[in-house]
Design an enzyme around this catalytic site. Structure first.
Site, PDB file in Angstrom:
ATOM      1  N   GLY A  53       0.791  -1.059   0.035  1.00 44.03           N
ATOM      2  CA  GLY A  53      -0.030   0.114   0.077  1.00 44.03           C
ATOM      3  C   GLY A  53       0.874   1.539   0.139  1.00 44.03           C
ATOM      4  O   GLY A  53       1.542   1.317  -0.995  1.00 44.03           O
ATOM      5  N   SER A 120       6.715  -4.138  -1.471  1.00 44.45           N
ATOM      6  CA  SER A 120       6.390  -2.972  -2.010  1.00 44.45           C
ATOM      7  C   SER A 120       6.444  -2.009  -0.715  1.00 44.45           C
ATOM      8  O   SER A 120       7.337  -1.957  -0.141  1.00 44.45           O
ATOM      9  CB  SER A 120       4.894  -3.073  -2.765  1.00 44.45           C
ATOM     10  OG  SER A 120       4.840  -1.719  -3.275  1.00 44.45           O
ATOM     11  N   TRP A 121       5.238  -1.495  -0.255  1.00 44.52           N
ATOM     12  CA  TRP A 121       5.366  -0.557   0.977  1.00 44.52           C
ATOM     13  C   TRP A 121       5.618  -1.859   2.064  1.00 44.52           C
ATOM     14  O   TRP A 121       6.207  -1.248   3.111  1.00 44.52           O
ATOM     15  CB  TRP A 121       3.817   0.004   1.201  1.00 44.52           C
ATOM     16  CG  TRP A 121       3.704   0.595   2.693  1.00 44.52           C
ATOM     17  CD1 TRP A 121       2.869  -0.112   3.500  1.00 44.52           C
ATOM     18  CD2 TRP A 121       4.525   1.614   3.266  1.00 44.52           C
ATOM     19  NE1 TRP A 121       2.847   0.514   4.746  1.00 44.52           N
ATOM     20  CE2 TRP A 121       3.605   1.683   4.538  1.00 44.52           C
ATOM     21  CE3 TRP A 121       5.295   2.512   2.863  1.00 44.52           C
ATOM     22  CZ2 TRP A 121       4.202   2.459   5.365  1.00 44.52           C
ATOM     23  CZ3 TRP A 121       5.639   3.433   3.733  1.00 44.52           C
ATOM     24  CH2 TRP A 121       5.313   3.351   4.990  1.00 44.52           C
ATOM     25  N   ASP A 274       9.632  -3.971 -13.102  1.00 49.73           N
ATOM     26  CA  ASP A 274       8.691  -3.360 -12.005  1.00 49.73           C
ATOM     27  C   ASP A 274       8.557  -1.948 -12.593  1.00 49.73           C
ATOM     28  O   ASP A 274       9.598  -1.265 -12.577  1.00 49.73           O
ATOM     29  CB  ASP A 274       9.443  -3.481 -10.812  1.00 49.73           C
ATOM     30  CG  ASP A 274       8.513  -3.149  -9.688  1.00 49.73           C
ATOM     31  OD1 ASP A 274       7.676  -2.500 -10.031  1.00 49.73           O
ATOM     32  OD2 ASP A 274       8.589  -3.656  -8.588  1.00 49.73           O
ATOM     33  N   HIS A 302       5.981  -6.136 -10.902  1.00 46.88           N
ATOM     34  CA  HIS A 302       5.868  -5.669  -9.392  1.00 46.88           C
ATOM     35  C   HIS A 302       5.023  -6.615  -8.560  1.00 46.88           C
ATOM     36  O   HIS A 302       5.385  -6.763  -7.260  1.00 46.88           O
ATOM     37  CB  HIS A 302       5.227  -4.511  -9.183  1.00 46.88           C
ATOM     38  CG  HIS A 302       5.007  -3.892  -7.961  1.00 46.88           C
ATOM     39  ND1 HIS A 302       6.359  -3.350  -7.227  1.00 46.88           N
ATOM     40  CD2 HIS A 302       4.214  -3.572  -7.010  1.00 46.88           C
ATOM     41  CE1 HIS A 302       6.017  -2.899  -5.972  1.00 46.88           C
ATOM     42  NE2 HIS A 302       4.727  -3.003  -5.830  1.00 46.88           N
TER      43      HIS A 302
END
Length: 329
Positions: A53, A120-121, A274, A302
């Protein structure tokens, strides 16, 4: 299993679906309750899974990267996400609140040290947590690295990636009035937090579709419709974090503090294609982190669901299990 064979159908080689042996809502103060679950072996190697996120959430799919006979798998929905309450709330919702929540979970479960797994986050938060609590992170398994820098945000939200996706970029930025297109994050944030439900949903859906469309290399930029409630929660939180620079005290904070995790082993699994989090960030991190192992995956973007990404993450967690004594877990 042979790695090349696994990559041909990685989803079929994930561990079977499992159900948690523990589910709970944890009151973390500030009006927030977070959903937390534990799966797998009660006395297994502890691993905490940090979702992406900001604004995403956990899913049963995330449980399946870990051998349930070996790992004690801890997952939680970050503040405002998934089953945590209140949904989409940005009040008392910063990176440092999330780091504190991770420590609350660790202490509540009486875990001394654990492996931190995030994409990711979730990779960003994993790194910030490990830098903040280097004695608690035994190892890091990261996917699709995002360092929360201005350069990365400019790439994805201020026009950089439009060189590859000009059609989708026009759709995304075209929703803004012409005079607002020079500061996309700032002005999308304004519409997503406008207080008008119809306006908020309209811009939140566009924000969410833009990100989802570029996640998987196989999608060619097309994804299905996004439920309005999910889009609104996701976009509210993500834009809140991004307009505030992830609440870090300076740009490039992670690299500038990477010396604090120099002793922690870790693997970085990164898709070469990505478009959301370009490989240059993962490469920079690997150069600043002596005990890291960068694994660049060809023909992968990604998304966690990419076959090559899934296969490599399964291998990483198998390897960490073999290192249990070395990691003192």
């Amino acid at each position: 299993m042979d790695r090349s064979a696994r990559q041909k159908g990685a989803s079929f080689h994930l561990f079977p679906p499992i159900e948690p042996f523990d589910r709970r809502m944890m009151d973390v103060g500030d009006g927030h309750q977070i959903y937390v679950e534990q799966c797998g072996a009660r006395d297994g190697i502890p691993v905490i899974v940090l979702h992406g996120g900001p604004g995403g959430g956990t899913s049963p799919f995330m449980r399946r990267f870990f051998d349930p006979k070996i790992y004690r798998i801890v997952l939680f929905d970050q503040r405002g996400c998934g089953r945590s309450k209140p949904s989409g709330s940005v009040e008392s919702n910063t990176t440092w609140d999330l780091v504190a929540d991770i420590e609350r979970i660790r202490e509540a479960f009486e875990i001394e040290r654990w492996i931190v797994f995030g994409g990711s986050w979730g990779a960003t938060l994993s790194l910030i947590y490990a830098i903040s609590h280097p004695d608690r992170a035994a190892a890091l398994a990261l996917r699709g690295v995002f360092l929360a820098t201005k350069a990365e945000l400019d790439w994805f939200y201020e026009g950089g990636v439009s060189a590859f996706w000009p059609d989708l970029w026009d759709e995304f930025v075209g929703l803004l009035p012409m005079e607002e297109r020079g500061e996309v994050i700032k002005n999308y944030h304004g519409h997503i937090h406008s207080g008008s439900y119809g306006e908020e949903v309209k811009y939140a859906r566009a924000w969410t579709v833009w990100e989802n469309a570029l996640a998987a290399i196989s999608s060619n930029g097309r994804v299905g419709p996004t439920p309005s409630d999910y889009a609104l929660s996701f976009a509210k939180l993500e834009s809140h974090y991004f307009i505030n620079g992830a609440f870090l005290e300076c740009d490039d904070w992670i690299i500038k503090n990477a010396d604090r995790i120099a002793h922690i082993p870790g693997v970085i699994v990164q898709g070469r294609f990505d478009m959301i989090c370009p490989p240059s960030s993962a490469y920079r991190l690997s150069k600043a982190w002596p005990k890291s192992d960068l694994r660049l995956i060809g023909q992968a973007g990604h998304a966690l669901s990419e076959a090559g990404i899934m296969s490599e993450l399964l291998t990483v967690m198998e390897d960490f299990a073999d290192m249990r004594t070395e990691l003192a877990l």
